[in-house]
Each structure stands twice: as C-alpha cells, then as structure tokens.
Design a protein around this motif. Sequence first.
Motif, PDB file in Angstrom:
ATOM      1  N   TRP A   5      23.597 105.781  61.094  1.00 27.97           N
ATOM      2  CA  TRP A   5      23.876 104.906  62.227  1.00 27.97           C
ATOM      3  C   TRP A   5      25.229 104.282  61.927  1.00 27.97           C
ATOM      4  N   LEU A 181      24.530 101.262  59.484  1.00 32.31           N
ATOM      5  CA  LEU A 181      23.347 100.380  59.480  1.00 32.31           C
ATOM      6  C   LEU A 181      22.200 101.009  58.716  1.00 32.31           C
ATOM      7  N   ILE A 209       9.196 109.324  59.764  1.00 35.09           N
ATOM      8  CA  ILE A 209       9.580 108.522  60.943  1.00 35.09           C
ATOM      9  C   ILE A 209      10.688 107.553  60.530  1.00 35.09           C
ATOM     10  N   GLY A 210      11.296 106.910  61.517  1.00 33.49           N
ATOM     11  CA  GLY A 210      12.327 105.896  61.224  1.00 33.49           C
ATOM     12  C   GLY A 210      13.511 106.521  60.510  1.00 33.49           C
ATOM     13  N   ASN A 211      14.098 105.762  59.611  1.00 33.99           N
ATOM     14  CA  ASN A 211      15.358 106.205  59.011  1.00 33.99           C
ATOM     15  C   ASN A 211      15.214 107.317  57.973  1.00 33.99           C
ATOM     16  N   GLY A 225      18.146  98.986  70.327  1.00 37.66           N
ATOM     17  CA  GLY A 225      16.759  99.227  69.952  1.00 37.66           C
ATOM     18  C   GLY A 225      16.449 100.682  69.659  1.00 37.66           C
ATOM     19  N   ALA A 226      17.453 101.553  69.761  1.00 38.26           N
ATOM     20  CA  ALA A 226      17.204 102.984  69.573  1.00 38.26           C
ATOM     21  C   ALA A 226      16.738 103.293  68.152  1.00 38.26           C
ATOM     22  N   THR A 227      17.085 102.481  67.192  1.00 36.72           N
ATOM     23  CA  THR A 227      16.694 102.782  65.808  1.00 36.72           C
ATOM     24  C   THR A 227      15.283 102.250  65.529  1.00 36.72           C
ATOM     25  N   ILE A 228      15.075 100.964  65.766  1.00 42.03           N
ATOM     26  CA  ILE A 228      13.738 100.401  65.542  1.00 42.03           C
ATOM     27  C   ILE A 228      12.750 100.997  66.538  1.00 42.03           C
ATOM     28  N   GLY A 229      13.218 101.228  67.770  1.00 41.88           N
ATOM     29  CA  GLY A 229      12.354 101.783  68.813  1.00 41.88           C
ATOM     30  C   GLY A 229      11.739 103.105  68.408  1.00 41.88           C
TER      31      GLY A 229
HETATM   32  C1  LIG Z   1      22.662  94.343  60.353  1.00 46.32           C
HETATM   33  C2  LIG Z   1      21.710  95.283  61.040  1.00 46.32           C
HETATM   34  C3  LIG Z   1      21.415  95.081  62.383  1.00 46.32           C
HETATM   35  C4  LIG Z   1      20.557  95.952  63.039  1.00 46.32           C
HETATM   36  N1  LIG Z   1      20.245  95.717  64.356  1.00 46.32           N
HETATM   37  C5  LIG Z   1      19.375  96.523  64.992  1.00 46.32           C
HETATM   38  C6  LIG Z   1      18.995  96.257  66.351  1.00 46.32           C
HETATM   39  O1  LIG Z   1      19.443  95.288  66.966  1.00 46.32           O
HETATM   40  N2  LIG Z   1      18.120  97.109  66.958  1.00 46.32           N
HETATM   41  C7  LIG Z   1      17.599  98.198  66.315  1.00 46.32           C
HETATM   42  O2  LIG Z   1      16.812  98.937  66.902  1.00 46.32           O
HETATM   43  N3  LIG Z   1      17.946  98.460  65.016  1.00 46.32           N
HETATM   44  C8  LIG Z   1      18.795  97.654  64.347  1.00 46.32           C
HETATM   45  N4  LIG Z   1      19.143  97.920  63.046  1.00 46.32           N
HETATM   46  C9  LIG Z   1      18.629  99.128  62.389  1.00 46.32           C
HETATM   47  C10 LIG Z   1      17.191  98.949  61.988  1.00 46.32           C
HETATM   48  O3  LIG Z   1      17.041  97.713  61.302  1.00 46.32           O
HETATM   49  C11 LIG Z   1      16.765 100.095  61.065  1.00 46.32           C
HETATM   50  O4  LIG Z   1      17.128 101.314  61.639  1.00 46.32           O
HETATM   51  C12 LIG Z   1      15.250 100.034  60.866  1.00 46.32           C
HETATM   52  O5  LIG Z   1      14.880  98.800  60.265  1.00 46.32           O
HETATM   53  C13 LIG Z   1      14.799 101.170  59.990  1.00 46.32           C
HETATM   54  O6  LIG Z   1      13.407 101.056  59.834  1.00 46.32           O
HETATM   55  P1  LIG Z   1      12.642 101.971  58.807  1.00 46.32           P
HETATM   56  O7  LIG Z   1      11.225 101.490  58.826  1.00 46.32           O
HETATM   57  O8  LIG Z   1      12.902 103.394  59.084  1.00 46.32           O
HETATM   58  O9  LIG Z   1      13.322 101.678  57.408  1.00 46.32           O
HETATM   59  P2  LIG Z   1      13.340 100.343  56.566  1.00 46.32           P
HETATM   60  O10 LIG Z   1      13.278  99.138  57.451  1.00 46.32           O
HETATM   61  O11 LIG Z   1      14.491 100.472  55.631  1.00 46.32           O
HETATM   62  O12 LIG Z   1      11.961 100.388  55.791  1.00 46.32           O
HETATM   63  C14 LIG Z   1      11.782 101.220  54.660  1.00 46.32           C
HETATM   64  C15 LIG Z   1      10.834 100.474  53.744  1.00 46.32           C
HETATM   65  O13 LIG Z   1      10.466 101.332  52.687  1.00 46.32           O
HETATM   66  C16 LIG Z   1      10.496 100.599  51.482  1.00 46.32           C
HETATM   67  N5  LIG Z   1      10.653 101.564  50.388  1.00 46.32           N
HETATM   68  C17 LIG Z   1      11.768 102.217  50.014  1.00 46.32           C
HETATM   69  N6  LIG Z   1      11.515 103.036  48.958  1.00 46.32           N
HETATM   70  C18 LIG Z   1      10.197 102.919  48.698  1.00 46.32           C
HETATM   71  C19 LIG Z   1       9.323 103.525  47.748  1.00 46.32           C
HETATM   72  N7  LIG Z   1       9.768 104.434  46.885  1.00 46.32           N
HETATM   73  N8  LIG Z   1       8.032 103.150  47.765  1.00 46.32           N
HETATM   74  C20 LIG Z   1       7.553 102.257  48.664  1.00 46.32           C
HETATM   75  N9  LIG Z   1       8.337 101.651  49.593  1.00 46.32           N
HETATM   76  C21 LIG Z   1       9.632 101.981  49.616  1.00 46.32           C
HETATM   77  C22 LIG Z   1      11.642  99.647  51.639  1.00 46.32           C
HETATM   78  O14 LIG Z   1      11.502  98.538  50.772  1.00 46.32           O
HETATM   79  C23 LIG Z   1      11.485  99.245  53.114  1.00 46.32           C
HETATM   80  O15 LIG Z   1      10.632  98.137  53.282  1.00 46.32           O
HETATM   81  C24 LIG Z   1      19.981  97.055  62.347  1.00 46.32           C
HETATM   82  C25 LIG Z   1      20.271  97.249  60.997  1.00 46.32           C
HETATM   83  C26 LIG Z   1      21.138  96.389  60.349  1.00 46.32           C
HETATM   84  C27 LIG Z   1      21.425  96.635  58.872  1.00 46.32           C
END
Ligand SMILES: Cc1cc2nc3c(=O)[nH]c(=O)nc-3n(C[C@H](O)[C@H](O)[C@H](O)COP(=O)(O)OP(=O)(O)OC[C@H]3O[C@@H](n4cnc5c(N)ncnc54)[C@H](O)[C@@H]3O)c2cc1C
Length: 250
Positions: A5, A181, A209-211, A225-229
């Motif tokens: 991102w 991001l 799923i997710g990132n 919201g495309a990333t969290i969504g």
């Molecule tokens: C400054 C900023 C602003 C943003 N604003 C927006 C926004 O307005 N709207 C939007 O949609 N998105 C936004 N994003 C992006 C969004 O926050 C992320 O894309 C989203 O949080 C990714 O979610 P996820 O669950 O895939 O990953 P993460 O939130 O990174 O969750 C992964 C989890 O896995 C855990 N983990 C990692 N390795 C291990 C392991 N080996 N064992 C167990 N657990 C582990 C981590 O601790 C973490 O809790 C923003 C990001 C940033 C940095």
Amino acid sequence: MDQAWWFPAVAPTKAGKAPLVMLAERSLPGSFIVDQTGRRFTNESSDYMSFGQLILEREKSGDPVESMWIVFDQKYRNSYMFAAGLFPRQPIPGSWYKAGIAHSGASATELAESMGVPVDSFTDQFRRFNDDAAAGTDSEFARGASAYDRYYGDPTVEPNPNLRPLDHGPYFAVKMTLSDLGTCGGLRADERGRVLSEDGAVIDGLYAIGNTAANAFGNRYPGAGATIGQGLVYGYIAAHDAADKKISAS
Ligand SMILES: Cc1cc2nc3c(=O)[nH]c(=O)nc-3n(C[C@H](O)[C@H](O)[C@H](O)COP(=O)(O)OP(=O)(O)OC[C@H]3O[C@@H](n4cnc5c(N)ncnc54)[C@H](O)[C@@H]3O)c2cc1C
C-alpha cells in the motif's frame, strides 16, 4: 511480493528514521509537487496507491523520480496540519533544514536555488501553477476534477478546493519519499480466502486475508477503507468457510 500500500511521505531526516506519512497535505490548496526537474509530474491529489504506482512505473521506464518536493507558501503553513505533527503556524523544524529535507526562500527563484532544481524550469512551473490555480482549473493534471481529490481539499477555497496560487511568501519545499502503509502482494487467495498454489489449485486448509494476502483489487486502491475493508470481509468469509469445513468433517 512486489506490491505494497504505497504512501507518499516526508523523507526521513536520517537513515533509520521512519518517513512521516502525508495524506491531505498533497491535496490542500497553496501547494504542488515537483521532481528533480523542477516540474510537476502528476495530479498531487490522486489516491496514494496510484501516486506510488506512478513512481514505480517511472523507475521501470528508466526515467526515475530521483527526488520529489512538496512546495507551499506561508499561508498553507498557517492554515493546515503537516505530516501528522506540525500544527498550523508551527515553524518547520530546524532539524529538517539541517538534514537538507527542507528549504525556504523569499521568492520562487531563491527557493529553486536552495533546493538545487533548475531555476528557469521551476519558476516557469510556479507561474503556470499559479495561473491555473487562480482560474480554478489544473490544465496539466486536472487536480480537483474528481470527488476523491476534492474530499481532501479545503472546502472554504473556491472555485477549486484543491487549488490556490502560492502568493503569500516566504515559500517552502519539503523533500518527499515513497513509503507504505503495509504490504498487499502476498499469497493469492480465492473468493473464500483459500490460498491458491502457483498452478491455481486450492491448498486445503490454508487461508490468507488482509495484508498477508494479495490485494483483492489487483494493484489498485478504490478508496478509503479498502485495506481494512477487505481484511474484515475476507476474514469473515474465511472463518465461515473453515467452520463449515470442520462441521462437515465431524
Ligand atoms: C498510518 C496508517 C493509516 C492507515 N489508515 C487506514 C485507513 O484509514 N483505512 C484502511 O482501511 N486502512 C488503513 N491503514 C491500513 C490498515 O491499517 C492495514 O492494512 C490493516 O490494519 C491490515 O490488517 P491485517 O489484519 O491484515 O494486519 P495487521 O493489522 O498488521 O495484523 C497482523 C497481526 O498479526 C500479528 N502477528 C504478526 N506475526 C505474528 C506471528 N508470527 N504470530 C502471531 N501473530 C502475529 C501482529 O502482531 C498483528 O496484530 C492504515 C495503516 C497505517 C499504517
């Protein structure tokens, strides 16, 4: 994994320091962005993913953006937050000037000399941007034409909330870099969140799923919201799929 991102940011003052992400800064009136040639190269208000893809495309095409600068005037600095930490009227930190990521000048010429970009090209761009901004139409990159652009603009500025001439000196330039991001080029998954192998077959029992997964929107970002969504939606779908599987197996 060749995707993230992408997110434009203020360049770090030194190696090891994190860049400071910029969102509305690029869209607010009284500012524009130039590269090392002193010219604008895109619609500054475009979404952060498209902005990033353009930088990467330039890199691949052999015409890289070697440096980029956001240029603004004192009125811009007096009016808006900057880089999620500088409040309106707060001066640009001395450490930024010392590190060479900030420059100022009483005129466009002085600013270009300090930044080290071609003076003629920059001052011409400065004039052209100001003429366009006064007319409310960006003849180069259509900044302010889309609803996305205007969302991050200043609604008190008319006729175009993304454009105002830079005419309240002194003038400033802050160096930018391409940051991110998070990632979005991970494992390819299907419509149920099940990971696919390279030949497209489902890998039984493995979900992404997710990132950790490849972006469901390809290399695009359709909007806020495309990333969290997509993380939430596919998390829900994948959990149901896994639960259904467990029930049918028992
Ligand atoms: C400054 C900023 C602003 C943003 N604003 C927006 C926004 O307005 N709207 C939007 O949609 N998105 C936004 N994003 C992006 C969004 O926050 C992320 O894309 C989203 O949080 C990714 O979610 P996820 O669950 O895939 O990953 P993460 O939130 O990174 O969750 C992964 C989890 O896995 C855990 N983990 C990692 N390795 C291990 C392991 N080996 N064992 C167990 N657990 C582990 C981590 O601790 C973490 O809790 C923003 C990001 C940033 C940095």
